[in-house]
Scaffold this active site. Structure first.
Site, PDB file in Angstrom:
ATOM      1  N   GLN A  12       0.798  -1.117   0.042  1.00  0.00           N
ATOM      2  CA  GLN A  12      -0.037  -0.044  -0.090  1.00  0.00           C
ATOM      3  C   GLN A  12       1.032   1.324  -0.075  1.00  0.00           C
ATOM      4  OE1 GLN A  12      -3.070   0.704  -0.372  1.00  0.00           O
ATOM      5  NE2 GLN A  12      -3.077   2.940   0.133  1.00  0.00           N
ATOM      6  N   GLU A  13       2.146   1.440   0.895  1.00  0.00           N
ATOM      7  CA  GLU A  13       2.961   2.322   0.716  1.00  0.00           C
ATOM      8  C   GLU A  13       3.725   2.677  -0.351  1.00  0.00           C
ATOM      9  OE1 GLU A  13       3.032   4.686   3.001  1.00  0.00           O
ATOM     10  OE2 GLU A  13       1.962   3.997   4.933  1.00  0.00           O
ATOM     11  N   SER A  14       4.163   1.549  -1.018  1.00  0.00           N
ATOM     12  CA  SER A  14       5.123   1.769  -2.168  1.00  0.00           C
ATOM     13  C   SER A  14       4.962   0.827  -3.163  1.00  0.00           C
ATOM     14  CB  SER A  14       6.655   1.594  -1.483  1.00  0.00           C
ATOM     15  OG  SER A  14       6.899   0.310  -1.277  1.00  0.00           O
TER      16      SER A  14
END
Length: 513
Positions: free
Chosen positions: A343-345
Site C-alpha cells: 500500500q505504501e510503495s
C-alpha cells in the site's frame, strides 16, 4: 478446547496411500509369474487389511452419542474460503469460528469432518456421521424435508455471474441457450428447476465440487458462459477471480442455517443450537465474525485485485523472505507487513512522494530519525522502521480496544497520526457510536476533512477519507495474501483406490482374512 486426533479426518487416507505405494512393486510386478501372481493377491489382502486397521484409528462409527454439554461435537463442513480452511497450520473460516464458539460455550471437544461435495455432506449427515452440518448452507424446502434446520444466522442472495467483456444476461429469458454451471446438490438446482417450468428450453450443468471456486474458474477460463453462486461466496472469490462479475440476482435471498439429522434426540440438540445462535446474535458474536472474515472485502476494488495479483506473481517472490524475517522479529503477521508495504510503495524500495516520504514503508525523514533508520531506501531498514512504528502505535492505543479493531485503528494512525485518530474516536462517541469498533470509527474519519466538522476537533484538518481507504486496501491485500495459492492448497478428496488396481485385481474376488 481440546484438540482432536485427526484434523481434518479425510487426511487419514494419505496414510493408506503411503502403504499401498510402498508395496506397489510387490503387488504389481512388471513381469508376472505364477509365483508372484499368488503373492500379489496375498500381499494385497494383507495391505488392504492393514490399511483398514490404520483407517479405523481415524474414523468413527456412524452411531454418535447425543449432542450434550461436555461431550464431543462432530461437525461436517466444506473446505472453502467462507467456511473452513487453513492459514498455514491454523484453522480459519467463518463457519469454523462459529462452531468453535459453540463448542467452547458448552465445553465440547470438537472434531471436524470434511465433505468434498454437497451430496456427500448431506449423506454423511443423514447416516449419523456428524451432529450437525455447518457449511454456509442455504435453507430450502427440499433440505428441510430431510433434516432439521437451526435458526438462521446470515442471509445470502443467489447471483448469476459472467466474465467481464462477455455477453451479459439482463433477464431470465436471456439465460436460455447459455452454458450455465451450478454446484451439484445446491439450492440453485431447485431454483433453475422451478424456472424451467416457464422456460422449458433452459438447461444447465451440475459440477461436483465443494463450492463455487470451480465455477469461477470455469467462467474465467471461458469453459462456461455463466455460473450461479451465492453472494457471500462471490464477495470473497471475486478477489481470486476478479474478471468474473455479477450480472443479476436470481431468486430470493435465502437464510443460512446449520442442519441437524432427524431423530429421537433432534429436538434436544436443536434447542441447544438455537439457544447458542440467539445469544451469539444478541451479543454481537456473529456480527464480529462477519467483520473479521467478510468485512475486509466490503470496500475491495476489482481493478486493485487484478493489479495486486500480478504484483504477487512478479514481485513478491523477491521480497517475501525479507518480509517474513522482519515480521518474525517484530512478532507480526508477515502478510500484514507485506500488505502495508504494498500500500505504501508497491514494494518499491526507491519509492518517493512529493511530500518527501521515501522507501518501501514511505517514512518521513523525521520519523526515520526517531526510529534509527539511516537509509530510508534500504529495504531492510525501511521495513524494520515501519514495523517498529506500527507496533508502537498498537501499544499506545487504549487497552480496551480489542482485535481485530485494534490493528485497523493502528493502521489508520500510521496513515494520519494518533491525534487525528483520537479526534475521530471522540466524534464517534458524540454521534452515538462505539469508539472501540473500527466500522463506527471509520464512518467518522471522512468528517476530519469536512469544514463543518474539523474546526471543532483538537488536531484540525486531516485526510480522513484517505485514511479509511488506506485501511480498506491493506485489509484487502492481506486477505488476498491469505488466499494465495488457495485452490492448490485445498484439502484433497481421498484417492479412489480402484483406479490404482490393474483390471485383473479390480475384478478379482479376494479372500477374507
Amino acid at each position: 478446547m481440546r484438540r482432536y486426533a485427526c484434523e481434518p479426518e479425510p487426511r487419514c487416507f494419505h496414510l493408506f496411500i503411503d502403504v499401498t505405494d510402498a508395496l506397489r512393486g510387490a503387488l504389481f510386478p512388471a513381469r508376472p509369474s505364477a509365483y508372484n501372481h499368488g503373492m500379489t493377491r496375498l500381499l494385497f489382502c494383507l495391505a488392504w487389511a492393514g490399511s483398514l486397521s490404520l483407517l479405523s484409528a481415524c474414523t468413527d462409527s456412524s452411531s454418535l452419542p447425543p449432542l450434550a454439554e461436555g461431550k464431543e461435537l462432530v461437525v461436517v463442513t466444506r473446505n472453502t474460503p467462507t467456511t473452513y480452511y487453513f492459514q498455514g497450520d491454523r484453522a480459519s473460516g467463518f463457519e469454523y469460528g462459529l462452531v468453535r464458539a459453540f463448542a467452547r460455550e458448552y465445553d465440547m471437544p470438537m472434531r471436524i469432518k470434511v465433505a468434498f461435495s454437497l451430496p456427500e455432506l448431506f449423506d454423511m449427515l443423514a447416516s449419523g456421521e456428524a451432529h450437525l452440518a455447518a457449511a454456509g448452507l442455504s435453507q430450502s424446502a427440499g433440505r428441510d424435508a430431510r433434516f432439521v434446520a437451526s435458526h438462521p444466522y446470515l442471509h445470502q442472495q443467489p447471483l448469476v455471474v459472467y466474465k467481464s467483456g462477455a455477453l451479459r444476461p439482463r433477464s431470465l429469458k436471456a439465460l436460455v441457450g447459455r452454458d450455465i454451471v451450478v454446484i451439484a446438490g445446491s439450492v440453485h438446482f431447485e431454483t433453475l428447476s422451478a424456472l424451467q417450468k416457464d422456460l422449458p428450453e433452459l438447461t444447465w450443468r451440475e459440477i461436483h465440487a465443494a463450492d463455487s471456486l470451480e465455477l469461477m474458474q470455469l467462467v474465467t477460463d471461458e469453459k462456461a458462459d455463466l455460473a450461479i453462486v451465492d453472494s457471500i461466496e462471490f464477495s470473497i472469490q471475486q478477489q481470486l477471480f476478479p474478471r468474473v462479475v455479477a450480472a443479476m440476482e436470481i431468486g430470493d435471498s435465502t437464510p443460512i442455517v446449520w442442519y441437524l439429522p432427524r431423530g429421537e434426540r433432534s429436538e434436544t440438540s436443536l434447542e441447544l443450537v438455537n439457544e447458542f445462535i440467539a445469544r451469539a446474535t444478541e451479543q454481537g458474536q456473529i456480527a464480529q465474525l462477519e467483520r473479521e472474515h467478510f468485512g475486509r472485502w466490503e470496500h475491495a476494488s476489482r481493478v486493485g485485485s487484478l493489479t495486486f495479483q500480478r504484483k504477487m506473481r512478479e514481485d513478491l517472490p523477491e521480497w517475501q523472505p525479507l518480509l517474513e524475517t522482519v515480521a518474525e522479529e517484530y512478532q507480526m503477521n508477515w502478510r500484514l507487513l507485506a500488505a502495508m508495504a504494498y500500500q505504501e510503495s508497491h514494494w518499491d524500495p526507491a519509492a518517493r512522494s512529493h511530500t518527501g516520504v521515501r522507501g518501501m514503508m514511505m517514512l518521513t525523514r523525521v520519523t526515520a530519525n526517531e526510529l534509527g533508520v539511516e537509509d530510508r531506501t534500504d529495504p531492510g531498514q525501511s521495513l524494520r522502521g515501519g514495523a517498529r512504528f506500527f507496533k508502537d502505535l498498537l501499544r499506545r492505543l487504549p487497552s480496551d480496544i480489542e482485535e481485530p479493531d485494534r490493528t485497523f485503528m493502528a493502521l489508520a494512525a500510521y496513515n494520519i497520526g494518533m491525534g487525528h485518530l483520537e479526534d475521530a474516536r471522540i466524534m464517534t462517541q458524540q454521534e452515538g457510536g462505539d469508539p472501540h469498533l473500527w466500522p463506527d470509527v471509520r464512518a467518522q474519519l471522512p468528517k476530519l476533512q469536512n469544514p463543518n466538522y474539523f474546526p471543532m476537533t483538537k488536531f484540525g484538518f486531516a485526510e480522513g477519507e484517505q485514511a479509511a481507504t488506506y485501511v480498506d486496501n491493506i485489509r484487502h491485500y492481506e486477505g488476498l495474501l491469505s488466499f494465495q495459492n488457495l485452490p492448490e492448497r485445498r484439502i484433497l478428496p481421498p484417492i479412489q483406490v480402484d483406479a490404482l488396481l490393474p483390471d485383473n485385481l479390480r475384478r478379482a474376488e479376494l479372500p477374507v482374512l
